[in-house]
Structure formats: structure tokens, C-alpha cells
Design a protein around this motif. Structure first.
Motif, mmCIF file in Angstrom:
data_model
loop_
_atom_site.group_PDB
_atom_site.id
_atom_site.type_symbol
_atom_site.label_atom_id
_atom_site.label_comp_id
_atom_site.label_asym_id
_atom_site.label_seq_id
_atom_site.Cartn_x
_atom_site.Cartn_y
_atom_site.Cartn_z
ATOM 1 N N SER A 25 0.866 -1.169 0.000
ATOM 2 C CA SER A 25 0.000 0.000 0.000
ATOM 3 C C SER A 25 0.907 1.225 0.000
ATOM 4 N N LEU A 26 0.826 2.038 -1.041
ATOM 5 C CA LEU A 26 1.696 3.208 -1.181
ATOM 6 C C LEU A 26 0.837 4.445 -1.441
ATOM 7 N N PRO A 27 1.297 5.615 -1.000
ATOM 8 C CA PRO A 27 0.448 6.816 -1.105
ATOM 9 C C PRO A 27 0.032 7.140 -2.539
ATOM 10 N N TRP A 28 0.842 6.747 -3.515
ATOM 11 C CA TRP A 28 0.525 7.078 -4.907
ATOM 12 C C TRP A 28 -0.172 5.911 -5.628
ATOM 13 N N ARG A 29 -0.439 4.852 -4.893
ATOM 14 C CA ARG A 29 -1.040 3.668 -5.527
ATOM 15 C C ARG A 29 -2.520 3.615 -5.184
ATOM 16 N N VAL A 30 -3.353 3.285 -6.179
ATOM 17 C CA VAL A 30 -4.793 3.239 -5.922
ATOM 18 C C VAL A 30 -5.208 1.823 -5.505
ATOM 19 N N LEU A 31 -6.423 1.700 -5.022
ATOM 20 C CA LEU A 31 -6.941 0.383 -4.638
ATOM 21 C C LEU A 31 -7.358 -0.373 -5.900
ATOM 22 N N PRO A 32 -7.432 -1.719 -5.827
ATOM 23 C CA PRO A 32 -7.840 -2.474 -7.017
ATOM 24 C C PRO A 32 -9.168 -1.947 -7.557
ATOM 25 N N GLY A 33 -9.254 -1.776 -8.857
ATOM 26 C CA GLY A 33 -10.492 -1.310 -9.475
ATOM 27 C C GLY A 33 -10.567 0.203 -9.621
ATOM 28 N N GLU A 34 -9.713 0.946 -8.899
ATOM 29 C CA GLU A 34 -9.729 2.418 -9.030
ATOM 30 C C GLU A 34 -8.810 2.852 -10.174
ATOM 31 N N ARG A 35 -9.119 4.013 -10.742
ATOM 32 C CA ARG A 35 -8.269 4.535 -11.829
ATOM 33 C C ARG A 35 -7.206 5.454 -11.240
ATOM 34 N N PRO A 36 -5.940 5.200 -11.565
ATOM 35 C CA PRO A 36 -4.891 6.061 -11.006
ATOM 36 C C PRO A 36 -4.902 7.449 -11.645
ATOM 37 N N MET A 47 10.056 11.220 -8.294
ATOM 38 C CA MET A 47 10.640 11.283 -6.952
ATOM 39 C C MET A 47 11.405 10.005 -6.601
ATOM 40 N N LEU A 48 10.893 8.865 -7.087
ATOM 41 C CA LEU A 48 11.497 7.580 -6.707
ATOM 42 C C LEU A 48 12.782 7.275 -7.469
ATOM 43 N N GLN A 49 13.086 8.077 -8.487
ATOM 44 C CA GLN A 49 14.344 7.841 -9.198
ATOM 45 C C GLN A 49 15.489 8.125 -8.225
ATOM 46 N N GLN A 50 16.322 7.187 -8.002
ATOM 47 C CA GLN A 50 17.506 7.301 -7.133
ATOM 48 C C GLN A 50 17.170 7.623 -5.674
ATOM 49 N N THR A 51 15.921 7.441 -5.258
ATOM 50 C CA THR A 51 15.554 7.740 -3.875
ATOM 51 C C THR A 51 14.647 6.616 -3.353
ATOM 52 N N THR A 52 14.783 6.299 -2.073
ATOM 53 C CA THR A 52 14.017 5.154 -1.541
ATOM 54 C C THR A 52 12.558 5.540 -1.274
ATOM 55 N N ILE A 53 11.719 4.527 -1.217
ATOM 56 C CA ILE A 53 10.290 4.747 -0.946
ATOM 57 C C ILE A 53 10.108 5.407 0.420
ATOM 58 N N THR A 54 10.865 4.949 1.411
ATOM 59 C CA THR A 54 10.738 5.512 2.760
ATOM 60 C C THR A 54 11.027 7.009 2.742
ATOM 61 N N ALA A 55 12.063 7.408 1.995
ATOM 62 C CA ALA A 55 12.411 8.836 1.944
ATOM 63 C C ALA A 55 11.361 9.624 1.164
ATOM 64 N N PHE A 60 6.206 13.141 -0.845
ATOM 65 C CA PHE A 60 5.110 13.001 -1.801
ATOM 66 C C PHE A 60 3.826 13.596 -1.227
ATOM 67 N N GLU A 61 3.534 13.239 0.019
ATOM 68 C CA GLU A 61 2.300 13.740 0.643
ATOM 69 C C GLU A 61 2.317 15.270 0.697
ATOM 70 N N LEU A 193 7.985 -7.232 -6.178
ATOM 71 C CA LEU A 193 8.745 -8.469 -5.980
ATOM 72 C C LEU A 193 10.218 -8.137 -5.724
ATOM 73 N N GLY A 194 10.761 -7.228 -6.553
ATOM 74 C CA GLY A 194 12.170 -6.847 -6.391
ATOM 75 C C GLY A 194 12.415 -6.143 -5.069
ATOM 76 N N ALA A 195 11.451 -5.347 -4.638
ATOM 77 C CA ALA A 195 11.655 -4.546 -3.425
ATOM 78 C C ALA A 195 11.447 -5.357 -2.147
ATOM 79 N N THR A 196 10.577 -6.350 -2.196
ATOM 80 C CA THR A 196 10.233 -7.022 -0.931
ATOM 81 C C THR A 196 10.691 -8.482 -0.844
ATOM 82 N N ILE A 197 10.820 -9.171 -1.978
ATOM 83 C CA ILE A 197 11.174 -10.605 -1.941
ATOM 84 C C ILE A 197 12.559 -10.829 -2.547
#
Ligand code: SF4
Length: 362
Positions: A25-36, A47-55, A60-61, A193-197
Motif C-alpha cells: 500500500s503506497l500513497p501514490w497507488r490506488v486500490l484495485p479497481g480504481e483509476r490512477p 521522486m522515486l528515481q535514485q531515492t528510496t520509498i521511505t524517503a 510526496f504527501e 517483488l524486487g523490493a520485498t522478496i
């Protein structure tokens, strides 16, 4: 039977089934079925280029609260955009972001193009971002290959070619796997998958949806991928940074040129940054003739191409002092509005701490 012929093929469906259960669940990600919202997808990808999600998350908010639409971002003064970006690093991204918002507003009526080719024609959008935005925001079958995806693909197919040369091969593999249905979810699933597994160290192969087809896992060589060409370390550069505090509490500041490293950001005056910089001659680079006090511990920072070591020199100036041409005295209460990059925040902090009267030290 040789091992290679027994290896099952990787399927997009297995990854999508995993994603349906484990998507982040990420601030810029929508729920299934919603249009981004393409604006939010695009801004998050930049923003995510060369920067971590946590940072990125808190930035972003705040950024979205300040510039809720592409039109709002386009209409903002560049100092305001740089200030909202300050601390995220790689500041050319902020300038490109602003230029892109202006282009989308002026030439596309505030709507992002919905194809990879259309997106690539905009400022600051390269192959990866065009693929990611086309896939995530518009559900186009596009490849979005970032570092996470490179790691997964080189392991899954045991790609021996070293990066960056292996990029075209990796891209072909991603395109071959792309499903016609849900390509946007596939792109995000691969990233997750790359980020978490399939992490750089200790990948959790036991719970990976592609553990069966993964060639590196079968061979037990996961962590040796991706192969990388040997990198040359940058040569350390040195310089002097001058923290001049006027008696009324204002700090001497200037804006860096728009083009180049930290372009458009604020800084205290500094010397050139060179590998052969001689600190003994620092007084010649100072913006004021006064008694400068050199601090013992330099401020260190690592840029992509070189490490930097800045020696901080501090001094006080009379309240009537005028700023030299191209510089300004910023009152202490307004310093927060100056778009200082993190390097300069460290310099200013060290300088101001040294200038504080001993009684006010914590
Ligand atoms: S099995 Fe392991 S190495 Fe292979 S893709 Fe999955 S997590 Fe990565």
C-alpha cells in the motif's frame, strides 16, 4: 535430462496472483479497481528515481498537498518547487518536473499523453519513467525496467551479461513476459517483488512466486546477480564554505546557477570544489574580508560521481553590512524558505552552531 530443460517457464499469472495477495500500500497507488491519477503516478516515479520509498513518502504527501494538480505545479514559482523538493537530492529532477508540468499544461491541456512515445517527448521523462507511467497510469503493455526489475530478471533468467550492457536483454525478457491483461499491475508487481522478496541480499526465494522457474535459485547463485561491470570510484574534491552571520541574525546566502550540480538551489558562498584545492588560500575565495575561523571537522557528502569534503569557515559581520553582488542576507526566520540541499543544511548547521554564544549551547 539436463537441468535447463526441466526448468518450468515463468508466468505473469503467477506473479499477478502473488501481487493480488501481497501488493504494497503506497500513497501514490490506488486500490484495485480504481483509476490512477496520471499526475500522481508521474510525480511519484520522478521522486522515486535514485531515492528510496521511505524517503519519498513524506515528500510526496507534502508535495501533493502543496501542488494538488499538474496545473498548480506548472503555475508555481520555481523557488517554491525547489523548496518543496529540497532534501530529496538530484535536483535536476525537480527542474525537469517543473518543466514537464508546464509542458503538459501548455501543450496537452493538463492531460498527460497516454502512450510511451508521447510521454517520452516530455522533459525529464526517460525510457523507464515513460514505461512506468504508461503501464501504471494507462494500463499500456509497456516495460518499466528499474534496478529492482533488473535484479529479478537477471536472477530469473541467470543473465550473465554485466550491467549496464545487459539492459536491452533484460528489457526483452520483460516484454516477453508482459501479459496483455493487467500490464499496469504486472509492472507494479515486478517492482514489489524486487523490493520485498527478491532483495539484493538474502532474497526470500522460499516464498517467491517464481521460485520454480528461477534459474539463479536453482543454481544457488541468486546473490551474484545482477553482474556488474567494475566501477571506478570518483576522486574526492575539496573546498571551503563560508558561513557569515550578520549581527542581526541574517545569513549570507546565494543561489547556484540553474544548470549543473545542485542547480537553482541555495547555498552559503563556497570556493570551487577541486581535487587539488588548497585550504591555505581559502581567504581569497571568501565573500568578505574579515577574520574567518576555520572549523576542525569538515562536512562530507557523497555525490554520484565524487565525494566532497567542505571545510567550514565562520565569521560575524556588522548589522549594517551589505551583501556582495549576487548574494543576499536572509533573516534567520526566513532560512527555512531557502531551498538548501542536504549538504548545505549540514554546512549551515555546523557554522551556526560554532557561532552561537557559549551560554546558548545545549
Ligand atoms: S526465486 Fe529468489 S532469486 Fe529467483 S526471482 Fe524469486 S526471490 Fe529472486
Amino acid at each position: 535430462m539436463p537441468l535447463a530443460t526441466r526448468q518450468p517457464a515463468a508466468k505473469a499469472a503467477d506473479l499477478l496472483a502473488w501481487y493480488d495477495r501481497h501488493r504494497r500500500s503506497l500513497p501514490w497507488r490506488v486500490l484495485p479497481g480504481e483509476r490512477p491519477d496520471p499526475y500522481r503516478v508521474w510525480a511519484s516515479e520522478i521522486m522515486l528515481q535514485q531515492t528510496t520509498i521511505t524517503a519519498v513518502k513524506p515528500y510526496f504527501e507534502r508535495f501533493m498537498a502543496r501542488f494538488p494538480t499538474v496545473e498548480a505545479l506548472a503555475a508555481a514559482p520555481s523557488e517554491e518547487v525547489m523548496q518543496a523538493w529540497a532534501g530529496l537530492g538530484y535536483y535536476s529532477r525537480a527542474r525537469n518536473l517543473h518543466a514537464c508540468a508546464k509542458a503538459v499544461t501548455a501543450s496537452h491541456g493538463g492531460r498527460f499523453p497516454d502512450t510511451e512515445a508521447g510521454l517520452r517527448a516530455l522533459p525529464g521523462i526517460g525510457a523507464y519513467t515513460a514505461g512506468a507511467v504508461a503501464a501504471i497510469a494507462f494500463d499500456r503493455p509497456a516495460a518499466a525496467v528499474d534496478g529492482n526489475v533488473e535484479r529479478v530478471m537477471t536472477r530469473l533468467f541467470a543473465i550473465e551479461a554485466a550491467l549496464p550492457g545487459a539492459k536491452p536483454v533484460i528489457r526483452e525478457h520483460v516484454l516477453a513476459l508482459l501479459p496483455m491483461a493487467r500490464p499496469g499491475d504486472f509492472a507494479q508487481a515486478l517492482m514489489d517483488l524486487g523490493a520485498t522478496i527478491c532483495t539484493p541480499r538474502n532474497p526470500a526465494c522460499g516464498i517467491c512466486p517464481w521460485r520454480e522457474p528461477c534459474r539463479a535459485r536453482t543454481a544457488g547463485t541468486q546473490e551474484s546477480y545482477p553482474r556488474k561491470a567494475a566501477k571506478k570510484a570518483g576522486v574526492t574534491r575539496y573546498g571551503a564554505a563560508f558561513v557569515l552571520l550578520r549581527e542581526d541574525g541574517a545569513l549570507l546566502v546565494r543561489t547556484r546557477p540553474n544548470k549543473g550540480l545542485l542547480g537553482g538551489m541555495a547555498e552559503v558562498p563556497t570556493s570551487d570544489w577541486r581535487a587539488d584545492y588548497e585550504l591555505d588560500g581559502a581567504a581569497q575565495d571568501a565573500p568578505f574580508v574579515t577574520r574567518w575561523r576555520k572549523l576542525g571537522t569538515p562536512v562530507r557528502h557523497v555525490f554520484t560521481h565524487f565525494p566532497l569534503e567542505l571545510t567550514v569557515l565562520v565569521a560575524k559581520a556588522p548589522a549594517t553590512s551589505q551583501a556582495p553582488l549576487g548574494m543576499r542576507f536572509t533573516p534567520r526566520g526566513k532560512l527555512r524558505d531557502e531551498p538548501f540541499p542536504s549538504l548545505m543544511l549540514k554546512v549551515v548547521e555546523a557554522g551556526l552552531a560554532a557561532l552561537r554564544p557559549p551560554s546558548s549551547a545545549p
